[in-house]
Scaffold this active site. Structure first.
Site, PDB file in Angstrom:
ATOM      1  N   LYS A  54       0.731  -1.453  -0.468  1.00  0.00           N
ATOM      2  CA  LYS A  54       0.056   0.270  -0.257  1.00  0.00           C
ATOM      3  C   LYS A  54       0.598   1.255  -0.104  1.00  0.00           C
ATOM      4  CE  LYS A  54      -3.559  -2.104   2.035  1.00  0.00           C
ATOM      5  NZ  LYS A  54      -4.132  -3.047   3.688  1.00  0.00           N
ATOM      6  N   GLN A  98      -4.544  -1.795   9.603  1.00  0.00           N
ATOM      7  CA  GLN A  98      -4.476  -2.858   8.934  1.00  0.00           C
ATOM      8  C   GLN A  98      -5.595  -3.880  10.126  1.00  0.00           C
ATOM      9  OE1 GLN A  98      -3.752  -3.766   5.974  1.00  0.00           O
ATOM     10  NE2 GLN A  98      -4.192  -6.050   5.814  1.00  0.00           N
ATOM     11  N   ASP A 121     -10.973   2.756   3.899  1.00  0.00           N
ATOM     12  CA  ASP A 121     -11.708   1.175   4.492  1.00  0.00           C
ATOM     13  C   ASP A 121     -12.940   1.306   3.780  1.00  0.00           C
ATOM     14  OD1 ASP A 121      -9.087  -0.246   4.628  1.00  0.00           O
ATOM     15  OD2 ASP A 121      -9.139   0.242   6.029  1.00  0.00           O
TER      16      ASP A 121
END
Ligand code: GUN
Length: 296
Positions: A54, A98, A121
């Site tokens: 990422k 994450q 997200d």
């Protein structure tokens, strides 16, 4: 029949080229540099690989990245403190924590603490709710990427019977809702199956589009797929390591045999995975644009 391969890598590259242009324009016209904060807690090797990927993608596109690596024994308060700090940092337009998080952390509380305007997200219940009622929001990256993959490879969802195998909060539930929406990129009839569905093949055999996210290597075999169906494999299962110590990955679909029966299929790796990253970049650019009142 041999299936057409849906090349996620190539489609993700196309999408990222478009984004590169948008990022350059934001810099030139508005002196705005989109910024993504990544937060990684602990030392799960797969999470490290994903987060590094990422960060690398941000660099390639001209997106600023702010990277936080916290120890595995980080407390709830410490992590909440960081999220609050990032919420009020104007250089940060997107926050990615994450998951999975270590056991001592209450994941829901952390996701709820992220400012929904920075929730690139699409995991915050506020954004999930907006998605369910068809409002413009941040779509979670994997399901958003699957939709883009279908659109950009000319697989019509309108009127199609989509069967989703898997009911996770980050793939199964959102993709079912996204493809159910009343718009030309969706309008599908959707069935959701999961680990407790008896005789899953009865359902998968009816799928025009079969989306598999159950996390079991090779779970879908040719006898479970309708001739000519489109098969989207979301699975990335570790099945060992290569001679050079890299993880050997494979999907939830028995690719060799299913590709002899399907009409189109995504490989795994190289299908949905690259699209997830591209969508995260797209959501970060979108968050930056919205932050100065531009259209998404
Ligand atoms: N873990 C697995 N996929 C994802 C993702 O898309 N976002 C975050 N934050 N964690 C993940």
């Amino acid at each position: 029949m041999t299936a057409r391969i849906i090349d996620g890598k190539k489609i993700a590259e196309e999408l990222k080229e478009e984004l590169k242009g948008q990022v350059a324009q934001l810099k030139e016209k508005y002196s705005l540099v989109p910024g993504l904060a990544t937060v990684l807690v602990g030392d799960d090797p797969a999470s490290h690989v994903y987060v590094n990927l990422k960060i690398k993608n941000c660099q390639n596109l001209g997106i600023a990245s702010f990277n936080y690596q916290l120890k595995a024994d980080t407390s709830q308060e410490e992590l909440l403190g960081l999220v609050h700090k990032l919420n009020s940092d104007p250089a940060v337009h997107g926050i990615l924590v994450q998951v999975p998080l270590p056991k001592q952390i209450n994941e829901t509380e952390i996701l709820l603490a992220i400012d929904p305007k920075k929730d690139v997200d699409g995991f915050h219940p506020y954004n999930l709710g907006k998605m369910v009622i068809g409002e413009n929001t941040f779509l979670s990256c994997t399901p958003g990427g699957i939709q883009q993959l279908l659109v950009r490879s000319n697989v019509k969802t309108e009127g199609a019977h989509v069967v989703v195998v898997g009911r996770s909060n980050i793939v199964g539930k959102p993709i079912a809702n996204i493809l159910l929406q009343k718009n030309s990129m969706a309008n599908a009839t959707v069935t959701v199956c999961h680990s407790r569905t008896p005789n899953i093949a009865n359902f998968t055999l009816q799928a025009d589009i079969l989306i598999v996210a159950i996390g079991i290597a090779g779970f879908i075999t040719a006898d479970m797929v309708k001739e000519g169906a489109t098969v989207i494999d979301v699975g990335t299962n570790r099945i060992g390591t290569t001679a050079t110590g890299k993880a050997k990955l494979t999907g939830d679909v028995a690719f060799e045999e299913v590709s002899q029966k399907a009409g189109a299929i995504t490989p795994s790796p190289g299908g949905v995975g690259p699209m997830t990253i591209a969508m995260l970049m797209a959501n970060t650019v979108k968050a930056a644009r919205l932050s100065i009142g531009l259209k998404p």
